[in-house]
Design a protein around this motif. Structure first.
Motif, PDB file in Angstrom:
ATOM      1  N   ARG A 279       0.823  -1.215   0.000  1.00 41.22           N
ATOM      2  CA  ARG A 279       0.000   0.000   0.000  1.00 41.22           C
ATOM      3  C   ARG A 279       0.857   1.265   0.000  1.00 41.22           C
ATOM      4  N   ALA A 280       2.111   1.146   0.448  1.00 37.91           N
ATOM      5  CA  ALA A 280       3.003   2.312   0.419  1.00 37.91           C
ATOM      6  C   ALA A 280       3.429   2.594  -1.027  1.00 37.91           C
ATOM      7  N   GLU A 281       3.889   3.821  -1.252  1.00 36.27           N
ATOM      8  CA  GLU A 281       4.289   4.228  -2.607  1.00 36.27           C
ATOM      9  C   GLU A 281       5.702   3.764  -2.940  1.00 36.27           C
TER      10      GLU A 281
ATOM     11  N   CYS B 139      11.508  -9.326 -10.752  1.00 36.74           N
ATOM     12  CA  CYS B 139      10.372  -8.993  -9.887  1.00 36.74           C
ATOM     13  C   CYS B 139       9.614  -7.807 -10.482  1.00 36.74           C
ATOM     14  N   SER B 140       8.319  -7.714 -10.187  1.00 39.19           N
ATOM     15  CA  SER B 140       7.603  -6.493 -10.549  1.00 39.19           C
ATOM     16  C   SER B 140       6.785  -6.018  -9.350  1.00 39.19           C
ATOM     17  N   PHE B 141       6.413  -4.752  -9.389  1.00 37.05           N
ATOM     18  CA  PHE B 141       5.849  -4.111  -8.201  1.00 37.05           C
ATOM     19  C   PHE B 141       4.525  -3.426  -8.494  1.00 37.05           C
ATOM     20  N   VAL B 142       3.612  -3.544  -7.550  1.00 35.37           N
ATOM     21  CA  VAL B 142       2.363  -2.797  -7.583  1.00 35.37           C
ATOM     22  C   VAL B 142       2.325  -2.017  -6.278  1.00 35.37           C
ATOM     23  N   LEU B 143       2.629  -0.717  -6.349  1.00 37.31           N
ATOM     24  CA  LEU B 143       2.792   0.075  -5.118  1.00 37.31           C
ATOM     25  C   LEU B 143       1.683   1.121  -5.006  1.00 37.31           C
ATOM     26  N   GLY B 144       1.412   1.504  -3.781  1.00 37.95           N
ATOM     27  CA  GLY B 144       0.396   2.524  -3.532  1.00 37.95           C
ATOM     28  C   GLY B 144      -1.010   2.000  -3.786  1.00 37.95           C
ATOM     29  N   ARG B 145      -1.165   0.692  -3.688  1.00 40.28           N
ATOM     30  CA  ARG B 145      -2.496   0.119  -3.962  1.00 40.28           C
ATOM     31  C   ARG B 145      -2.957  -0.736  -2.791  1.00 40.28           C
ATOM     32  N   GLU B 146      -4.248  -0.727  -2.574  1.00 42.76           N
ATOM     33  CA  GLU B 146      -4.858  -1.568  -1.537  1.00 42.76           C
ATOM     34  C   GLU B 146      -5.364  -2.859  -2.173  1.00 42.76           C
ATOM     35  N   ILE B 147      -5.518  -3.877  -1.338  1.00 44.60           N
ATOM     36  CA  ILE B 147      -6.095  -5.133  -1.818  1.00 44.60           C
ATOM     37  C   ILE B 147      -7.563  -5.165  -1.428  1.00 44.60           C
ATOM     38  N   ASN B 148      -8.412  -5.308  -2.415  1.00 44.15           N
ATOM     39  CA  ASN B 148      -9.858  -5.349  -2.138  1.00 44.15           C
ATOM     40  C   ASN B 148     -10.326  -6.753  -1.791  1.00 44.15           C
ATOM     41  N   GLN B 149      -9.772  -7.735  -2.486  1.00 42.03           N
ATOM     42  CA  GLN B 149     -10.284  -9.087  -2.314  1.00 42.03           C
ATOM     43  C   GLN B 149      -9.212 -10.111  -2.645  1.00 42.03           C
ATOM     44  N   VAL B 150      -9.158 -11.153  -1.815  1.00 46.11           N
ATOM     45  CA  VAL B 150      -8.342 -12.313  -2.159  1.00 46.11           C
ATOM     46  C   VAL B 150      -9.330 -13.373  -2.642  1.00 46.11           C
ATOM     47  N   ASN B 151      -9.286 -13.679  -3.916  1.00 37.63           N
ATOM     48  CA  ASN B 151     -10.298 -14.571  -4.509  1.00 37.63           C
ATOM     49  C   ASN B 151      -9.841 -16.019  -4.423  1.00 37.63           C
ATOM     50  N   GLU B 152     -10.759 -16.854  -3.977  1.00 44.35           N
ATOM     51  CA  GLU B 152     -10.418 -18.255  -3.790  1.00 44.35           C
ATOM     52  C   GLU B 152     -11.327 -19.140  -4.621  1.00 44.35           C
ATOM     53  N   ASN B 153     -10.788 -20.297  -4.956  1.00 50.23           N
ATOM     54  CA  ASN B 153     -11.542 -21.269  -5.723  1.00 50.23           C
ATOM     55  C   ASN B 153     -11.097 -22.644  -5.249  1.00 50.23           C
ATOM     56  N   ALA B 154     -12.013 -23.459  -4.791  1.00 48.43           N
ATOM     57  CA  ALA B 154     -11.714 -24.808  -4.295  1.00 48.43           C
ATOM     58  C   ALA B 154     -10.623 -24.778  -3.216  1.00 48.43           C
ATOM     59  N   GLY B 155     -10.750 -23.820  -2.294  1.00 47.68           N
ATOM     60  CA  GLY B 155      -9.831 -23.778  -1.158  1.00 47.68           C
ATOM     61  C   GLY B 155      -8.476 -23.191  -1.470  1.00 47.68           C
ATOM     62  N   LYS B 156      -8.293 -22.696  -2.683  1.00 47.14           N
ATOM     63  CA  LYS B 156      -6.999 -22.110  -3.049  1.00 47.14           C
ATOM     64  C   LYS B 156      -7.202 -20.697  -3.594  1.00 47.14           C
ATOM     65  N   VAL B 157      -6.231 -19.840  -3.328  1.00 50.50           N
ATOM     66  CA  VAL B 157      -6.265 -18.502  -3.908  1.00 50.50           C
ATOM     67  C   VAL B 157      -6.048 -18.632  -5.413  1.00 50.50           C
ATOM     68  N   ASP B 158      -6.874 -17.935  -6.216  1.00 51.60           N
ATOM     69  CA  ASP B 158      -6.598 -17.960  -7.659  1.00 51.60           C
ATOM     70  C   ASP B 158      -6.398 -16.572  -8.245  1.00 51.60           C
ATOM     71  N   SER B 159      -6.741 -15.520  -7.468  1.00 50.62           N
ATOM     72  CA  SER B 159      -6.446 -14.167  -7.951  1.00 50.62           C
ATOM     73  C   SER B 159      -6.592 -13.163  -6.818  1.00 50.62           C
ATOM     74  N   ILE B 160      -6.066 -11.966  -7.071  1.00 48.43           N
ATOM     75  CA  ILE B 160      -6.139 -10.867  -6.104  1.00 48.43           C
ATOM     76  C   ILE B 160      -6.812  -9.693  -6.813  1.00 48.43           C
ATOM     77  N   THR B 161      -7.808  -9.119  -6.172  1.00 45.82           N
ATOM     78  CA  THR B 161      -8.423  -7.923  -6.739  1.00 45.82           C
ATOM     79  C   THR B 161      -7.932  -6.699  -5.980  1.00 45.82           C
ATOM     80  N   LEU B 162      -7.360  -5.745  -6.719  1.00 41.54           N
ATOM     81  CA  LEU B 162      -6.853  -4.511  -6.113  1.00 41.54           C
ATOM     82  C   LEU B 162      -7.942  -3.459  -6.102  1.00 41.54           C
ATOM     83  N   ASN B 163      -7.707  -2.383  -5.364  1.00 40.56           N
ATOM     84  CA  ASN B 163      -8.650  -1.273  -5.472  1.00 40.56           C
ATOM     85  C   ASN B 163      -8.664  -0.775  -6.923  1.00 40.56           C
ATOM     86  N   PHE B 164      -9.691  -0.141  -7.310  1.00 40.02           N
ATOM     87  CA  PHE B 164      -9.983   0.258  -8.698  1.00 40.02           C
ATOM     88  C   PHE B 164     -10.250  -0.963  -9.580  1.00 40.02           C
TER      89      PHE B 164
END
Lengths: 151, 405
Positions: free
Chosen positions: B171-173, B197-222
């Motif tokens: 979430r920090a810049e 490596c790549s970076f996504v900075l200054g962003r919040e995480i809106n949702q950790v999406n799961e499918n069959a007990g496993k994480v399959d994606s992350i939804t960021l703000n916006f």
């Protein structure tokens, strides 16, 4: 334990101690002083002479402290105080190059090696010689000498 | 006298060594959930393959034998019976006269994610975490690390060294926001990017999406969605006090201790991350030593509490940070830099209140003393960049140095 005692008032800033330290720790085939490459980062000195704001010489040598901050800070087990000799020894192969010891030395004596930034350069009392450390043998002004101290 | 220590990390091991030094005949038992003593600060070297399990130990092979310590390894502590002075462990109990709790801390998880028990969510604090990460990473393609602090960057470094291309979100810049200013952080970020490596900075995480007990994606703000088949949580830690639930040992976040590191219960002490006092290795060691001294009846207080200090070394570039990394109101800043060296000193009046050094940290130990002891540097009569211990130089009778102020 034996300690290199420092009498800063006697120091003339000649840096014989630093050259002797470099010569003692040089990694290339040891020849005489004349062949010592002063510019080779592999030959750096473990001691140095600092100047204060009044241009007075202040020799900086590892104290092998009774309560060594560098040892307390070491998270790899590379820095150890030898309970028999009292010397603080560094094991370069164990060192994880985190440099917490550099930050923790209250006097700023120790440093990462200049050539690779991967281990610590510090005084080992020239233990391979079994005699007084080379810096002491090279001092012409009585600024450093070895003395037995209680710990 | 029988001393029982729970935990074989920085504090627990330092305490055991201290007790043995002070009491050659006392009985010492260390109980640990881990079955291999390891340094948490080297876990990334294990994941990267630079070191094996033995290579990340911070004690010698003969430590337990040499110090005559009985090590009960691989046993989780289930509770403490303070009335009968017993540590309850799986399948038994260990009586104590003096007890030290040095169980460390556990990774924490985002509240909106499944727990760290999910198949593809990992913390990074223990050797077992590092083993799990190394194994699972083999088949992972979209690795996300949440948190660009020291643990997150350790994970990113390690994974990049085994050919992975993790995405780091914070979430920090900037990365390493608690430890470095933007300039020094950016120097490292470029190296991490070069390593894949790549970076996504200054962003919040809106949702950790799961499918069959496993994480399959992350939804960021916006709304942006990032694919994820392996998630490393590096957002912080909390003291390991779960086994104290229902006990009469007082906790407030961590175990509550006084300056002797004694808890509210007689003969029980706590040291290291479990106290929540500091997350820094040298401070944990000093807490272990202090508690041990008190356990041996030699009163000692934990005084060297300053914890705004850290070092790091990524891609061969060392850094040290002390105190503030960014100036506050009334502070002045002095900077000196070249292409591979950076020095930033934050001053307030005659005091150094913050230091960031990167690239060349040789002979820099004296800065910590200036910052933590709030030493007046105005009498030194030279540029702040030329300060050294020479300006406060003193020698004691036994040859040890001392600061003359």
């Amino acid at each position: 334990m034996k300690r290199i005692m420092v009498d800063a008032q006697n120091c003339k800033g000649c840096k014989n101690c630093s050259i002797a330290c470099m010569q003692s720790h040089r990694k290339d085939n040891p020849g005489g002083f004349h062949s010592l490459d002063l510019a080779d980062p592999a030959n750096e000195s473990r001691n140095l002479i600092l100047l204060n704001g009044n241009d007075e010489y202040k020799p900086l040598f590892c104290r092998h402290c009774a309560q060594p901050e560098c040892v307390k800070a070491c998270m790899s087990g590379a820095m150890e105080k030898d309970s028999k000799t009292g010397y603080v020894r560094h094991n370069a192969a164990k060192c994880a190059s985190c440099f917490m010891c550099v930050m923790s030395c209250p006097y700023g004596v120790i440093k990462p090696d200049r050539a690779t930034n991967s281990y610590i350069v510090k005084c080992d009392f020239c233990q391979q010689d079994g005699d007084d450390p080379c810096c002491v043998k090279a001092c012409r002004s009585g600024a450093i000498y070895v003395k037995e101290v209680q710990q | 006298m029988k001393h029982v220590i729970i935990g074989a990390g920085a504090a627990g091991i330092a305490a055991a060594e201290t007790i043995r030094r002070l009491r050659s005949n006392d009985e010492i038992v260390i109980i640990s959930a881990d079955d291999a003593v390891h340094s948490r600060c080297m876990l990334h070297n294990f994941i990267s393959g630079e070191r094996d399990e033995k290579g990340i130990s911070h004690i010698s092979d003969e430590f337990f034998v040499k110090n005559n310590i009985r090590w009960v390894s691989g046993k989780a502590v289930e509770g403490i019976d303070t009335a009968n002075k017993l540590v309850r462990i799986t399948g038994g109990a260990e009586p104590y006269d003096k007890l030290l709790i040095a169980t460390g801390a556990e990774s924490i998880c985002l509240p909106h994610a499944q727990s760290l028990n999910a198949e593809n969510i990992f913390g990074l604090r223990h050797l077992r975490d590092a083993k799990a990460i190394r194994e699972y990473a083999k088949q992972a393609k979209n690795i996300i690390i949440i948190g660009a602090g020291l643990v997150g960057m350790d994970a990113a470094y390690a994974l990049s060294q085994i050919g992975k291309k993790p995405v780091i979100i914070d979430r920090a810049e900037q990365i390493l926001a608690l430890n470095l200013d933007p300039y020094a952080a950016n120097m490292y970020m470029q190296k991490f990017e070069k390593a894949g490596c790549s970076f996504v900075l200054g962003r919040e995480i809106n949702q950790v999406n799961e499918n069959a007990g496993k994480v399959d994606s992350i939804t960021l703000n916006f709304g942006q969605k990032l694919p994820c088949d392996m998630l490393v949580m590096a957002i912080g830690s909390s003291p390991s006090i779960g086994f104290l639930a229902g006990s009469d040992i007082a906790c407030n976040g961590g175990i509550t201790v006084d300056k002797y590191l004694a808890t509210n219960i007689n003969d029980i002490y706590a040291a290291g991350d479990v106290t929540g006092l500091s997350g820094i290795w040298p401070n944990a060691v000093k807490q272990g030593e202090t508690a041990a001294s008190n356990m041996c009846g030699q009163p000692a207080t934990y005084d060297d509490t300053f914890a705004e200090k850290n070092t790091m070394n990524y891609f061969g570039i060392p850094s040290i940070s002390l105190g503030k990394v960014m100036p506050g109101s009334g502070d002045t800043v002095q900077v000196r830099k070249d292409k591979d060296k950076y020095q930033k000193i934050i001053l307030n009046g005659g005091q150094v209140v913050g230091v960031v050094l990167q690239g060349n940290i040789a002979h820099s130990g004296f800065w910590l003393q200036l910052v933590k002891n709030e030493i007046d540097i105005s009498k030194a009569n030279k540029s702040v960049f030329n300060l050294s211990f020479a300006d406060f130089y003193g020698v004691k009778e036994d040859g040890e140095y001392m600061w003359v102020l």
